[in-house]
Design an enzyme around this catalytic site. Structure first.
Site, short mmCIF file in Angstrom:
data_model
loop_
_atom_site.label_atom_id
_atom_site.label_comp_id
_atom_site.label_asym_id
_atom_site.label_seq_id
_atom_site.Cartn_x
_atom_site.Cartn_y
_atom_site.Cartn_z
CG ASP A 316 12.95 -7.77 7.40
OD1 ASP A 316 12.08 -8.02 8.25
OD2 ASP A 316 13.21 -6.63 7.02
CB VAL A 387 -8.42 -5.90 -5.77
CG1 VAL A 387 -9.87 -6.28 -5.48
CG2 VAL A 387 -8.15 -4.45 -5.38
CB THR A 388 -7.88 -10.18 -8.50
OG1 THR A 388 -6.59 -9.87 -9.07
CG2 THR A 388 -8.92 -9.20 -9.03
#
Length: 691
Positions: A316, A387-388
């Site tokens: 990673d 969401v935003t």
């Protein structure tokens, strides 16, 4: 905060040596020793020569009794030295396991009847808990068993398991939800769902592995055992045919006598690969112990060996290649806007942002402003939302936002604004350089971009270079866009990268490499990493990760440091290199023993073989005894190397092969010549002339 480590357990502490000597004697039981066929045959040889010695005590041939008695003594010491090597390595594991057992004591548990903090609880012993039970763990209480946090968050002290004194956060709903029995909650309270039955916990598995109780031979060890057994069978047949051949020659020539049984046993023991057979069990056990010293627990011996054969590493980006916290590096205003306005808007949108990125933005503003800067009173923070994808603040009726470029552009357009024409180029330029662009807006106006930079870990590029030299391919896995991923991959020096990686992408990548014949290792800590971990040949799970990730892995990193994967590969290489080096030495030192024992054993029947006595050994008896003594003494002299391992050196396989041939091959030829000659000089005046 300082790290608390496990107590040092040296290989030659007096208590461990006493235990190893007792264990070595107990391992003389043929039922135990039969697992090591070569040493089992040496023990049989010791029994035969001992019986011959006792039988000869009634005979006037005192020289023969002395000779057979000395051979018997050193054959028994050969077996004991081999047992000491294995007992020492096992003893260190048992000492470490004893400290772990202190964390496994039964503790009271509050078993809940439903998943709620106010639910009714029954107090039971931790040994009565079963998989699926819900327990409440309050501040100051010990977690009664392995499980996952299903409600709440708490600070947990894991020093009993990891040796790490700094507490860690364990919370529900994320990749840090797993808790281990024996750890202590030091703040807040959590509800834990038990995931392991008594006796099958992570701590139980750790104890069993470090003790060696569940350690099975790896394929490499089995293959080496087959080789050693084959060589032993060949030498056994060869030595078995010497008696009839020598008897026939003696009868035909009328000179000399057939080779006696004591000499035949000594000849077999010196020619058989006793050195590597004696040290082989200790090498694997000591390798697991070296991993444990690094706070890594291998749940199978096969995993460690596979680590030595790994040729593809999947890592990673965040936390492994980079420090994990992106830091603000620069403010880039768009055309027509000032840097001062951009910094002011960045401050207002980040003043209440407690993320590492938010704090780094404020720190950079203070550095560039040359003075302390504060947010005006009355500002209202706008938290980040998935969401935003923006965060910010409202101050005096104006909205200040920062976030992903497309999200901020969308918000600006909703306020009637238009993105500046040079914004896309600046965003792309930062991403191409390996950074993360955060666009900043004030109301309907975009002011510029904050350049967040991933900071590479110190020395990571050099480590990748070392791995490349020994033929290991490194692949960075990241959720970043391809431009950012490519830039960081180039800066870090990895061979390849997988951008915008999803769980299915990781699984397909691993299978693809395996189908091409590669051995693949990877790290992970989340539930979404479990399928890929289960597929990888070497799967390293973080102890802080979820239960599915830990169950899918075959190696657990107690420190939850993804860079440990590089250390694990190095230890695996060390185990393979140690086996190869000692096998080379063991086979090479037979050369000197040929020149010592073969002319001594057969020159009476075949006088021309005396020319092989190039070391000028005093008598046939002293030559045979010198070879037997050296054969025994070389085992304890090599025990430190077997326990410590041959140090890993990043070099190509061909160069490593030459290195081993010179150091252990040539050394294995030269050292016995010197050792046998010195021993012969010491004992030649002691052994009776007739020996």
């Amino acid at each position: 905060m300082a790290r608390k480590r496990y107590p040092g357990i040296a290989a030659f502490e007096p208590e461990l040596i006493r235990g190893a000597l007792i264990g070595a004697v107990l391992k003389l039981d043929p039922r135990s020793l039969v697992r090591n066929p070569v040493m089992f045959l040496v023990e049989i040889g010791g029994i035969i020569t001992t019986l011959i010695t006792f039988a000869g005590l009634a005979s006037p041939a005192a020289g023969d009794v002395f000779f057979s008695g000395m051979v018997s003594l050193w054959l028994w010491l050969t077996v004991l030295f081999a047992n000491v090597a294995e007992s020492l390595s096992e003893g260190r594991g048992k000492a470490r396991a004893a400290s772990l057992r202190e964390s496994r004591a039964a503790v009271p548990a509050h078993r809940l009847r439903e998943e709620a903090f106010g639910a009714q609880a029954d107090e039971v012993a931790s040994s009565d808990l079963r998989q699926g039970d819900l327990v409440l763990v309050r501040e100051g209480e010990i977690v009664p068993g392995d499980g996952e946090v299903v409600k709440g968050a708490a600070l947990v002290n894991e020093a009993a398991i990891t040796g790490e004194s700094a507490p860690v956060v364990r919370e529900a709903g994320g990749d840090r939800s797993a808790v281990t029995g024996g750890t202590t909650v030091i703040a807040n309270e959590i509800i834990v769902r038990i995931t392991a039955e008594p006796g099958q916990t992570f701590l139980d598995r750790m104890i069993a592995m470090v003790e060696g109780a569940e350690r099975r031979k790896t394929p490499n060890e089995i293959a080496l055992d087959i080789l050693l057994l084959s060589l032993t069978a060949v030498f056994l047949l060869a030595v078995g045919n010497i008696y009839p051949a020598s008897a026939y020659s003696a009868a035909a020539s009328g000179t000399g006598a057939p080779v006696g049984p004591v000499v035949l046993v000594a000849l077999f023991v010196c020619l058989a690969p006793t050195t590597i057979a004696a040290l082989l069990p200790a090498i694997g056990i000591a390798g697991m112990d070296r991993l444990f010293q690094r706070n890594v627990v291998a749940l199978s011996g096969r995993a460690i060996e596979a680590a030595g054969d790994v040729n593809v590493l999947l890592l990673d980006k965040t936390g492994t290649i980079t420090l994990g916290n992106r830091q603000a590096a620069e403010f880039v205003p768009v055309e027509g806007q000032s840097r001062a306005d951009l910094m002011e808007a960045a401050l207002l949108s980040s003043a209440a942002d407690e993320t590492p990125e938010g704090r780094s933005i404020v720190a950079l503003i203070r550095e560039k402003a040359g003075a302390d800067v504060t947010c005006p009173p009355g500002a209202k923070f706008i938290p980040f939302s998935a969401v935003t994808r923006v965060s910010g603040a409202e101050c005096h009726g104006t909205t200040y936002l920062k976030g992903a470029a497309d999200a901020v552009v969308k918000a600006v357009r909703e306020h009637g604004g238009t993105p500046p024409p040079d914004l896309a180029a600046k965003v792309t330029g930062i991403a191409s350089a390996g950074g993360t662009p955060l666009v900043v807006a004030r109301g309907p106006t975009i002011l510029g971009v904050i350049y967040l930079k991933d900071i590479l870990k110190t020395g990571i590029r050099e480590r990748f270079s070392d791995l490349r030299r020994i033929g290991i391919r490194t692949v960075m896995i990241t959720g970043d866009n391809p431009l950012t991923a490519a830039a960081i991959a180039a800066e870090a020096g990895v061979d390849d990268y997988l951008a915008e990686a999803k769980p299915d992408d990781k699984l397909r990548l691993i299978r693809g490499y395996q189908n091409e014949g590669y051995m693949v290792a990877m790290t992970g800590d989340g539930t979404n990493d479990a399928p890929a971990l289960a597929q990888a040949d070497v799967a390293v799970a973080m102890n802080s990760g979820t239960q599915p990730a830990r169950e899918a892995a075959n190696i657990i990193d107690l420190d939850s440091d993804p860079t440990k994967l590089l250390d694990i590969v190095e230890v695996g290489k060390e185990i393979l290199m140690t086996r190869g080096a000692l096998t080379t030495f063991s086979i090479a030192n037979d050369v000197a023993k040929y020149f010592a024992i073969i002319p001594a054993a057969l020159a009476g029947v075949y006088p021309r073989l005396a020319v092989l006595n190039i070391m000028g050994l005093a008598t046939p008896g002293s030559a045979i005894l010198s070879a037997v003594i050296f054969n025994a003494l070389v085992i304890p002299l090599l025990i430190p190397l077997a326990l410590a391992g041959v140090r890993f050196r990043p070099m190509p396989a061909s160069q490593l092969f030459v290195y081993n041939l010179i150091i252990f091959g040539l050394g294995g030829v030269v050292v016995p010549f010197i050792g046998i000659k010195v021993i012969d000089l010491v004992i030649s005046g002691i052994l009776p002339a007739g020996g």
